[in-house]
Design a protein around this motif. Sequence first.
Motif, mmCIF file in Angstrom:
data_model
loop_
_atom_site.group_PDB
_atom_site.id
_atom_site.type_symbol
_atom_site.label_atom_id
_atom_site.label_comp_id
_atom_site.label_asym_id
_atom_site.label_seq_id
_atom_site.Cartn_x
_atom_site.Cartn_y
_atom_site.Cartn_z
ATOM 1 N N ARG A 109 0.826 -1.203 0.000
ATOM 2 C CA ARG A 109 0.000 0.000 0.000
ATOM 3 C C ARG A 109 0.865 1.260 0.000
ATOM 4 O O ARG A 109 0.565 2.245 -0.686
ATOM 5 N N LEU A 110 1.934 1.246 0.757
ATOM 6 C CA LEU A 110 2.820 2.412 0.797
ATOM 7 C C LEU A 110 3.473 2.658 -0.556
ATOM 8 O O LEU A 110 3.613 3.808 -0.989
ATOM 9 N N MET A 111 3.851 1.590 -1.242
ATOM 10 C CA MET A 111 4.440 1.729 -2.584
ATOM 11 C C MET A 111 3.438 2.379 -3.527
ATOM 12 O O MET A 111 3.787 3.282 -4.299
ATOM 13 N N SER A 112 2.183 1.936 -3.460
ATOM 14 C CA SER A 112 1.175 2.478 -4.376
ATOM 15 C C SER A 112 0.769 3.902 -3.991
ATOM 16 O O SER A 112 0.532 4.748 -4.864
ATOM 17 N N LEU A 113 0.714 4.189 -2.690
ATOM 18 C CA LEU A 113 0.384 5.551 -2.256
ATOM 19 C C LEU A 113 1.424 6.554 -2.732
ATOM 20 O O LEU A 113 1.100 7.701 -3.064
ATOM 21 N N ALA A 114 2.673 6.132 -2.768
ATOM 22 C CA ALA A 114 3.745 7.031 -3.200
ATOM 23 C C ALA A 114 3.583 7.458 -4.653
ATOM 24 O O ALA A 114 4.164 8.465 -5.082
ATOM 25 N N ASP A 115 2.770 6.716 -5.410
ATOM 26 C CA ASP A 115 2.553 7.037 -6.828
ATOM 27 C C ASP A 115 1.270 7.827 -7.072
ATOM 28 O O ASP A 115 0.926 8.106 -8.225
ATOM 29 N N THR A 116 0.551 8.181 -6.007
ATOM 30 C CA THR A 116 -0.721 8.896 -6.193
ATOM 31 C C THR A 116 -0.559 10.406 -6.242
ATOM 32 O O THR A 116 -1.492 11.113 -6.624
ATOM 33 N N GLY A 117 0.608 10.907 -5.845
ATOM 34 C CA GLY A 117 0.796 12.347 -5.720
ATOM 35 C C GLY A 117 0.833 12.794 -4.273
ATOM 36 O O GLY A 117 1.232 13.931 -3.972
#
Length: 391
Positions: A109-117
């Motif tokens: 989840r942290l990896m994907s959140l880092a790509d949201t802006g």
Amino acid sequence: MNLKSKIIAGIYIHIPFCKQACFYCDFHFSTSLKKKDDLVKALLAELELRKDEFKGQNVETIYLGGGTPSLLSDDELRSILGAIYKGYNVTEAPEITLEANPDDLTKERLMSLADTGINRLSIGIQSFFEDDLKSMNRAHNALEAQRCLDIAQHYFNNITIDLIYGIPGMDINKWDHNLEIAFKFGVNHISSYALTVEPKTALDTFIRKGTYPPLDESLALQHFNHLMDRTTEQGFVHYEISNFGKPDYFSKHNTSYWQGKPYIGIGPSAHSFNRIQRSWNIANNTKYIQAIQKGVQPVTIEELSIQDRYNEYVMTGLRTIWGISLNTIASDFGEVYKHHVLEAAQTYFNEGLLTLLIDVDNEKNHIEKITTTPKGKFLVDGIASELFMLN
């Protein structure tokens, strides 16, 4: 994008969902996620409905709070941020904060959140001890509290955590251990609050029934003083009563609140401020959704008198390292307010709770300001109320 337009405090998005109810919390939220899809659609619709409110001004910060915003999917978060970028003038490097609970922050989840802006995480740790977390009915455990920080620092360099002090049974050594763990992980910002009893919360009921010990203000004061000492040793700046940040890591969004900049609040119960009015949306998910679906913002508006604005300036200003400026009070509210605050503050000057400083601004003008002393910080809300102008 017109970057010459004025900066506004930003946009706050209220996500009113939680996995379970913390015993001390009186914020607006629901533990049922049945209306989550409709609520997200309503948030997008309200952003569209209100996009002209601050037309010509820039959005400097975006804050997703709650509730528990980390319960939203990455796609839902992207849709909200996309709507803001589409309808509002956003600066090139905005601060975008997501409040999150440790149990939601897996590595994936942290990896994907880092790509949201999103570029700033506000993690609701509250305590690193299992018994404290259970006593507050937190959804995460002590292992998750440390594990999420260990992973998060690899994907975000701007992380703040919440810690609660004044918990019955928490001695000074236990409180110090909480702080040591935070320092060990290298967090650059800590927001720390005394456990308080809000009316109609579960904690209020438990204390009245005698199933939870009453809170001890002397214990909270001991914890607060230790917090000030330890954070200072670690290079934090105590820039607001409950907030401690390393240089360059102060919360831009919350600082804007304290400095009286306007902001838009989106979602049920969210507040907005445009310097002359304060408004808030209805604190009911169903009624909020139904109104927005009809193209109507379910809002209550309060016109702020000059007295209201002065009182708010005193309340928020005294909580910060910047204090309240006598020059600003005289120019924005009038000489009568300046004389009033000086007279009302005299007792606190004599008691060593407030101090009068002379600062110099960029144009070498002398600025007189009142700030709290270390001794006065814990009592600041009560002191501020004594400086209010009342009818």
